[in-house]
Scaffold this active site. Structure first.
Site, mmCIF file in Angstrom:
data_model
loop_
_atom_site.group_PDB
_atom_site.id
_atom_site.type_symbol
_atom_site.label_atom_id
_atom_site.label_comp_id
_atom_site.label_asym_id
_atom_site.label_seq_id
_atom_site.Cartn_x
_atom_site.Cartn_y
_atom_site.Cartn_z
ATOM 1 N N ARG A 193 0.754 -1.341 -0.048
ATOM 2 C CA ARG A 193 -0.002 -0.107 0.012
ATOM 3 C C ARG A 193 0.770 1.230 -0.023
ATOM 4 N NH1 ARG A 193 -4.035 -0.457 4.295
ATOM 5 N NH2 ARG A 193 -5.035 -1.553 2.355
ATOM 6 N N TYR A 194 1.881 1.189 0.687
ATOM 7 C CA TYR A 194 2.804 2.308 0.799
ATOM 8 C C TYR A 194 3.971 2.250 -0.003
ATOM 9 C CZ TYR A 194 0.385 3.274 5.430
ATOM 10 O OH TYR A 194 -0.441 3.581 6.377
ATOM 11 N N ARG A 209 7.158 0.079 1.702
ATOM 12 C CA ARG A 209 7.116 -1.238 2.589
ATOM 13 C C ARG A 209 5.963 -2.025 2.295
ATOM 14 N NH1 ARG A 209 5.745 3.626 4.262
ATOM 15 N NH2 ARG A 209 4.284 4.126 5.817
ATOM 16 N N CYS A 241 -2.327 -18.204 15.412
ATOM 17 C CA CYS A 241 -1.994 -17.354 16.530
ATOM 18 C C CYS A 241 -2.076 -18.099 17.854
ATOM 19 C CB CYS A 241 -2.586 -16.079 16.840
ATOM 20 S SG CYS A 241 -2.557 -14.961 15.453
ATOM 21 N N CYS A 293 -7.426 -13.228 19.484
ATOM 22 C CA CYS A 293 -7.811 -12.160 20.354
ATOM 23 C C CYS A 293 -9.354 -11.818 19.635
ATOM 24 C CB CYS A 293 -6.779 -11.163 19.917
ATOM 25 S SG CYS A 293 -5.229 -11.524 20.232
ATOM 26 N N CYS A 331 -9.401 -9.071 17.049
ATOM 27 C CA CYS A 331 -8.721 -9.366 15.895
ATOM 28 C C CYS A 331 -9.237 -8.557 14.695
ATOM 29 C CB CYS A 331 -8.261 -10.624 15.767
ATOM 30 S SG CYS A 331 -7.201 -10.696 14.172
ATOM 31 N N ARG A 353 -8.021 -9.092 11.711
ATOM 32 C CA ARG A 353 -7.911 -10.051 10.676
ATOM 33 C C ARG A 353 -8.751 -11.477 10.851
ATOM 34 N NH1 ARG A 353 -2.090 -9.077 10.051
ATOM 35 N NH2 ARG A 353 -2.004 -7.049 8.880
ATOM 36 N N ASP A 358 -10.791 -0.399 14.682
ATOM 37 C CA ASP A 358 -11.207 -0.469 13.486
ATOM 38 C C ASP A 358 -12.634 -1.035 13.108
ATOM 39 O OD1 ASP A 358 -11.284 -3.259 12.761
ATOM 40 O OD2 ASP A 358 -9.229 -2.954 12.256
ATOM 41 N N ASP A 395 -6.645 3.674 11.144
ATOM 42 C CA ASP A 395 -6.267 3.029 9.995
ATOM 43 C C ASP A 395 -7.567 3.187 8.956
ATOM 44 O OD1 ASP A 395 -4.805 1.494 8.214
ATOM 45 O OD2 ASP A 395 -4.167 0.141 9.492
ATOM 46 N N LYS A 420 -2.741 4.498 7.662
ATOM 47 C CA LYS A 420 -2.612 5.194 8.795
ATOM 48 C C LYS A 420 -2.654 6.646 9.009
ATOM 49 C CE LYS A 420 -0.336 0.902 10.557
ATOM 50 N NZ LYS A 420 -0.001 0.363 9.101
#
Ligand SMILES: *Cc1c(COP(=O)(O)O)cnc(C)c1O
Ligand code: SF4
Length: 383
Positions: free
Chosen positions: A127-128, A131, A140, A144, A147, A149, A308, A345, A352
């Site tokens: 996206r950037y 990076r 994981c 969480c 989360c 994702r 988000d 974000d 961000k």
């Protein structure tokens, strides 16, 4: 004159160890301290959870309605940080589903950050300019509840198979503008040391890749994962940045302290990305205490993320004003090192965006009217 050096590590002693629940009272230390044992004994069912905490009606209902979409998975270590009797315990809120999770509100989005849209090859989000995010596993140690994702994490069909890994590496190799790679997941430390070393060695061999970061919550949920072997392996590939995700001072235990110390001693730079969560850390005092503890653990607070618009996490969202109040309560009042960037974000893949309390009262020509952290006004005049 003789100076007596006090060698006792007094800061470490300020961090209490996790207290084992009765269920694991007789577990041998060599097992408890072993990440494979912790991984194997993860709590995935209500039967076991009920042996550790007093599950309430809301949590029972939430489990029944959620575990097929998004598994429960809690390491014994992380479970030992939960308050047995308080359903609002900040650690418990992050690991045990509430019925709020079953509610999809109309602002919810399946992929709010449009990570799939900016995916030139599966497993890379670019996206950037300079990076990328690089997904290397879907696993994981703890799932969480907040989360972002959820759609991918814990779903075996989204796993980064070796073929996908090679395609991702080939993409990074072919794009000379990429100088920073965020190794992500799931949690990249769910990879074996061997697979992780393979990835790092391949990235290090690419001339234009300057730095990489490992985005991991293992420091919080499975600190036993940070073994001497892992630390030694990472130290071969410097500069290595570790981006972790502590959300509450309760997570700053002796175990977490030791895991951070191993990585820092091995030369890694550790940054923290907190997510602002209602009932967990939506209070300036808690964030101040967390950030002070993190600095003692050699972890630098880097971001506070506004929660988000992922599906089923609306019960965690706070007003943006809450984040602004937190930043305002930190800046000036405590070390600048303890003041992270508060960012949203942007939904739809805007990236961000920093949100700051307003310190500029007026700007006219060469005159800037500013206010300091205490609200006092000052004028700066440009040359
Ligand atoms: C967060 C993020 C990064 C890293 O952003 P920094 O501001 O450099 O920490 C890179 N790519 C994507 C897609 C991201 O979401
Ligand atoms: S560790 Fe990160 S990716 Fe894994 S469940 Fe938690 S927030 Fe999601």
């Amino acid at each position: 004159m003789a100076f007596t050096i006090v060698t006792k590590n007094t800061v470490r002693e300020r961090f209490p160890s996790a207290v084992r629940p009765d269920l694991w009272k007789d577990t041998e230390d060599k097992d408890w301290n072993n990440w494979i044992w912790q991984q194997q004994k993860r709590i995935k069912s209500m039967d076991v959870l009920e042996k550790v905490i007093n599950v309430d009606a809301d949590e029972h209902a939430a489990f029944a309605g959620s575990h097929e979409q998004f598994n429960m998975g809690i390491t014994p270590y992380y479970a030992s940080l939960m308050d047995k009797n308080d359903p609002n315990c900040p650690v418990r809120l992050q690991a045990v589903a509430k019925t709020g999770e079953l509610k999809i509100v109309d602002t919810d989005m399946e992929d709010p950050l449009a990570e799939e849209r900016d995916m030139p090859v599966p497993g890379i989000t670019h996206r950037y300019p300079d990076r990328v995010l690089f997904y290397t596993t879907h696993n994981c140690p703890v799932y969480c509840r907040h989360c972002t994702r959820k759609r991918k994490v814990a779903d075996p069909s989204s796993s980064a198979a070796n073929k996908q890994l090679e395609e991702g590496l080939a993409y990074i190799e072919a794009h000379k503008e990429i100088r920073d790679v965020v190794i992500s997941g799931g949690d990249p430390l769910s990879n074996s040391d061997e697979r992780l070393e393979y990835i790092l060695s391949r990235l290090r061999a690419i001339e234009h890749v300057q730095v990489f970061r490992i985005g991991t919550r293992n420091l919080v949920t499975l600190p036993q994962r940070i073994t001497d072997n892992l630390a030694r392996m990472l130290s071969k590939y410097h500069p290595v940045f570790i981006h972790t995700h502590f959300n509450h001072p309760k997570e700053c235990t002796r175990e977490a302290f030791d895991a951070c110390a191993k990585l820092a001693d091995a030369g890694c730079v550790i940054n923290n990305q907190m997510v602002l969560l209602k009932g967990v850390n939506d209070d300036p005092k808690i964030v101040m205490e967390l950030n002070h503890k993190l600095l003692m653990m050699r972890v630098r607070p880097y971001y506070i993320f506004q929660c988000d618009l992922s599906q089923g996490i609306s019960h965690f969202r706070t007003p943006v004003e809450t984040g602004l109040k937190i930043v305002q309560a930190l800046r000036g009042w405590t070390s600048g090192m303890a003041v992270p960037h508060y960012v949203i974000d942007a939904p739809g893949g805007g990236g961000k965006i920093p949100i700051l309390p307003n310190y500029v009262i007026k700007h006219e020509g060469k005159k800037w009217l500013l206010r300091n952290y205490k609200g006092l006004e000052f004028e700066y005049i440009e040359p």
